[in-house]
Design an enzyme around this catalytic site. Structure first.
Site, PDB file in Angstrom:
ATOM      1  CG  ASP A 211      -2.099   0.922   0.992  1.00 54.44           C
ATOM      2  OD1 ASP A 211      -1.914   1.961   0.331  1.00 54.44           O
ATOM      3  OD2 ASP A 211      -3.184   0.611   1.472  1.00 54.44           O
TER       4      ASP A 211
ATOM      5  CD1 TRP B 143       2.776  -4.109   6.216  1.00 50.14           C
ATOM      6  CD2 TRP B 143       4.017  -2.277   6.080  1.00 50.14           C
ATOM      7  NE1 TRP B 143       2.560  -3.543   4.992  1.00 50.14           N
ATOM      8  CE2 TRP B 143       3.306  -2.431   4.872  1.00 50.14           C
ATOM      9  CE3 TRP B 143       4.874  -1.189   6.229  1.00 50.14           C
ATOM     10  CZ2 TRP B 143       3.420  -1.533   3.823  1.00 50.14           C
ATOM     11  CZ3 TRP B 143       4.997  -0.293   5.182  1.00 50.14           C
ATOM     12  CH2 TRP B 143       4.272  -0.463   4.001  1.00 50.14           C
TER      13      TRP B 143
ATOM     14  CG  ASP C  64       6.700   3.364   4.486  1.00 47.56           C
ATOM     15  OD1 ASP C  64       6.278   2.578   3.616  1.00 47.56           O
ATOM     16  OD2 ASP C  64       5.978   3.869   5.357  1.00 47.56           O
TER      17      ASP C  64
ATOM     18  CD1 TRP D 283       6.118   0.729   9.787  1.00 47.06           C
ATOM     19  CD2 TRP D 283       4.304   1.501  10.840  1.00 47.06           C
ATOM     20  NE1 TRP D 283       5.919  -0.030  10.924  1.00 47.06           N
ATOM     21  CE2 TRP D 283       4.823   0.418  11.572  1.00 47.06           C
ATOM     22  CE3 TRP D 283       3.161   2.171  11.312  1.00 47.06           C
ATOM     23  CZ2 TRP D 283       4.236  -0.028  12.763  1.00 47.06           C
ATOM     24  CZ3 TRP D 283       2.585   1.720  12.481  1.00 47.06           C
ATOM     25  CH2 TRP D 283       3.121   0.637  13.190  1.00 47.06           C
TER      26      TRP D 283
ATOM     27  CE1 TYR E  34       5.655   5.583   1.843  1.00 42.60           C
ATOM     28  CE2 TYR E  34       4.469   7.132   0.446  1.00 42.60           C
ATOM     29  CZ  TYR E  34       4.945   5.859   0.682  1.00 42.60           C
ATOM     30  OH  TYR E  34       4.711   4.864  -0.225  1.00 42.60           O
TER      31      TYR E  34
ATOM     32  CB  THR F 120       6.066   1.285   0.098  1.00 41.93           C
ATOM     33  OG1 THR F 120       5.424   2.368   0.759  1.00 41.93           O
ATOM     34  CG2 THR F 120       6.074   0.088   1.040  1.00 41.93           C
TER      35      THR F 120
END
Lengths: 172, 151, 394
Positions: free
Chosen positions: A76, A101, A120, A152, A161, A164
């Site tokens: 995501d 994660w 990230d 994250w 950010y 990812t």
């Protein structure tokens, strides 16, 4: 065990979207799921398994800049592979978050389940290329390990950010 | 020990390497923040490696470890959570365990999960002071300042 | 700098001399092309007293998160009123007394780089000028903006800002004194749902609420409860609606169960009842709640407005194709209002003429009659990727 495939943590929803809502475009990320018959309330996890299976069935192992690349089953965010990074490398000028994660995806080539660390890249503004989004298995913020809406970049020098990555952890 | 070497090797596993069930539980529930090598993240996630076992040297510390939010709310049943906690301590911090350390029992974990700590940071701060007072950790060390810095 | 001051002063004096000499001349003596019309009087406008029909549209600016903004509209007239520029994933909180607007936000000193600063910015609601900036020393949770990430106490005195580091806590800010008070720890629970002037609740991973009562000095008491929903299989959305008079919060789940959680004067919560807004027939057709700020309450009628779409499980963020109007007193649906454009967020304004605002995240704000669903007005360009709607409390 395929219902574990639904783990993911951050969400950076899309960029400016096409004609309809970009939240609606999440539906295209869920293409496999959307083709399934609509069943009433599912409490068995059967649908979750079906969704994971659906991702694997249409996944491919060649193009890691496409949203259906097998490692992106729980992705995501903006794909670092489209931002001059890689599945395991941050684009120039950004840094990997120390935290990540962990989810798992099926590799369609060997049918095996692999643990994937979604990490990230941080410290630069939004890359904005190749948004790859899914809300499959996504939980609200009060279950942070499974919520897509949280930045994250914990532990990175900057919480800004960028994109990812999807690094391999091992075979489950 | 295969489990240990895999855990410490982090993401450097070959594709053919297989993780054990308890490693997988660690990966899914802990590793994202505490990392594969157990070194945490500077200033925000405490290190486990070479540190977490120290808490078992204090009665309140033994209780503390299984009442922190990450443990209480882990998406595992009591049995698997118990196995994970005992594995985690033995893997990342065997040297720091209390000499008379007994592994957690499922019952102990079950009861602790019903009593999540409301003031984690305060309890932790108090325990760190006590560990420092006993000379078990040097002044200034709290498991956060020595966690992994951003690379 | 100092050495140049006399030169500057001399230059200024010359200009003044020249202009006064010019002023003394007869304007008729100038060539025609130099006969300028005297400049108009120039002012900065001030907004009229805030009305319940004002809506603050938060544009999170997804493709450039550091450049979010808040566009203010009067949805009764359709007028654009002004803009507040804001930081990374902010929250907007119009004060109950309608004098001020608080923006909880995060900046880096050099845009996407530099030192991070978290703060509550106090804006004057009518001049849109910054009245104060209150630093948040414990930071704030960086979550794509959702209302329960920051809330005000019922008397408007305290701002409660959720922290996630990833440990969870709440920062307490006294907006009256313009001061950070302290941090209230939470045992792994998240978000803020006010239940009084000195109390709020938070949602926990197991589907329970913790109830927090706090004092002005920041001391707090935390009490836990049994789970009231199934967090594993059918979690409730973060966005909830509130009936302050009946002392209850409405939570809606992914599958469409509406939970009515009451609270007492001490902020202790208890589930009053729950019912499914989705009939077996609706479910067979695939109807589900979804969107972002998907549930709104009309403070006059007490009816609830919920965004619904047809989709598979895990489509909980798909925009709503319809608004379902619910009567929570009778536990039944009253109406279905189809939307011309799918919407992610809803708000019903307070005041004499309540209006239903439906926001598409492509920037269209549609204003409907909450009773008939008739479109009253369309406001284009409400934002690039707008997500949230805020307004003054009734």
């Amino acid at each position: 065990m395929f219902d574990r495939v639904v783990e993911r943590l951050t969400r950076r929803v899309a960029q400016k979207s096409s004609r309809r809502s970009f939240l609606a475009r999440l539906g295209t990320a869920l293409a496999g799921g959307a083709l399934l018959p609509l069943l009433p309330v599912d409490r068995s996890g059967r649908l979750k398994r079906a969704h994971a299976q659906a991702f694997a069935e249409q996944a491919q192992t060649q193009d890691d800049t496409a949203c259906n690349y097998w490692r992106y089953c729980a992705m995501d965010g903006y794909l670092c592979t489209c931002c001059n990074g890689a599945v395991n490398a941050c684009p120039p000028g950004s840094e990997p978050s120390p935290t990540s994660w962990v989810g798992s995806c099926i590799n369609p080539d060997d049918g095996q389940t692999y643990l994937i660390a979604y990490r990230d890249c941080c410290g630069k503004g939004v890359c904005g290329r190749c948004p790859c989004l899914s809300t499959e298995g996504e939980m609200p913020v009060y279950r942070p390990q499974l919520s897509n809406d949280i930045d994250w970049c914990f532990g990175a020098r900057s919480m800004v950010y960028h994109c990812t990555t999807a690094g391999l952890v091992g075979r489950a | 020990m295969l489990a240990l070497s895999l855990a410490l090797a982090g993401t450097a596993l070959a594709e053919t390497d297989r993780v054990t069930p308890v490693q997988e539980d660690y990966a899914r529930n802990c590793q994202g923040c505490h990392r594969a090598d157990g070194m945490g993240a500077f200033g925000s996630v405490p290190r486990l490696r070479g540190f977490v076992g120290l808490f078992t040297q204090l009665p309140e510390g033994r209780d503390y470890l299984i009442r922190v939010p990450g443990v209480v709310w882990a998406m595992l049943d009591d049995e698997r959570l118990t196995r994970l906690m005992n594995w985690l301590l033995a893997t990342y911090s065997p040297e720091e365990l209390a000499p008379d350390f007994r592994p957690y029992s499922v019952d102990e974990i079950r009861r602790a999960r019903k009593r999540p700590l409301a003031d984690v940071q305060q309890v932790r701060a108090r325990l760190i002071v006590e560990l420092q007072r006993r000379g078990l950790v040097p002044p200034g060390e709290d498991g956060l300042v020595s966690a992994r810095r951003a690379e | 700098m100092r050495r140049s001051a006399p030169i500057l002063a001399t230059a200024t004096a010359l200009v003044l001399l020249a202009s006064s000499a010019w002023a003394a001349q007869d304007i008729e003596a100038l060539p025609e092309e130099a006969r300028l019309v005297p400049e108009e009087a120039f002012t900065t406008r001030t907004l009229p007293p805030p009305a319940p029909s004002w809506i603050y549209v938060l544009d999170v600016a997804f493709d450039n998160l550091v450049a979010s903004r808040v566009n203010i509209f009067d949805v009764l007239s359709g007028d654009f009123l002004g803009v507040l520029h804001s930081g990374y994933v902010p929250n907007v909180l119009p004060a109950p007394d309608r004098r001020e607007v608080y923006v909880v936000e995060t900046y880096w000193t050099h845009g996407t780089r530099g030192r991070r600063e978290d703060l509550v910015t106090v804006f004057d609601a009518r001049t849109l000028e910054v009245l104060a900036e209150i630093p948040l020393p414990r930071g704030r949770a960086l979550i794509v903006s959702k209302q329960p990430v920051a809330q005000l106490s019922d008397d408007g005195r305290f701002l409660l800002s959720f922290n996630l580091s990833p440990a969870t806590s709440v920062s307490l800010v006294d907006v009256q004194r313009r001061a950070y008070v302290g941090e209230i720890e939470a045992p792994g629970c998240s978000l803020v749902y006010p239940t009084g002037a000195r109390s709020f609740s938070m949602l926990c991973p197991d589907g329970s609420l913790v109830d927090v009562a706090f004092a002005e000095d920041g001391s707090a008491r935390v009490a836990d409860n049994e789970p009231f929903f199934d967090a594993e299989n059918d979690p409730v959305f973060e966005h909830a609606a509130r009936d302050p008079d009946a002392r209850l919060w409405y939570f809606i789940s992914y599958d469409g169960t509406l939970y009515e959680v009451g609270y007492d004067e001490n902020g202790r919560t208890a589930l009053r009842e729950s019912w499914s807004v989705v009939s077996a027939e609706d479910a067979a057709e695939g109807w589900r709640p979804g969107g972002w700020q998907l549930l709104a309450r009309d403070p006059r009628s007490g009816r609830l407005y919920l965004l619904m779409h047809k989709g598979p499980k895990w489509s909980h963020k798909w925009p709503g194709e319809e608004v379902w109007v619910l009567d929570p007193a009778a536990n039944r649906r009253i109406a279905r209002l189809p939307l011309e454009e799918p919407a992610v967020s809803l708000l019903v304004t307070a005041g004499e003429e309540p209006l239903l605002a439906a926001l598409s995240d492509t920037g269209l704000l549609t204003i409907l009659d909450p009773a008939s669903g008739e479109v009253q007005r369309r406001i284009e360009g409400a934002g690039v990727t707008p997500f949230l709607l805020d307004a003054f409390a009734p």
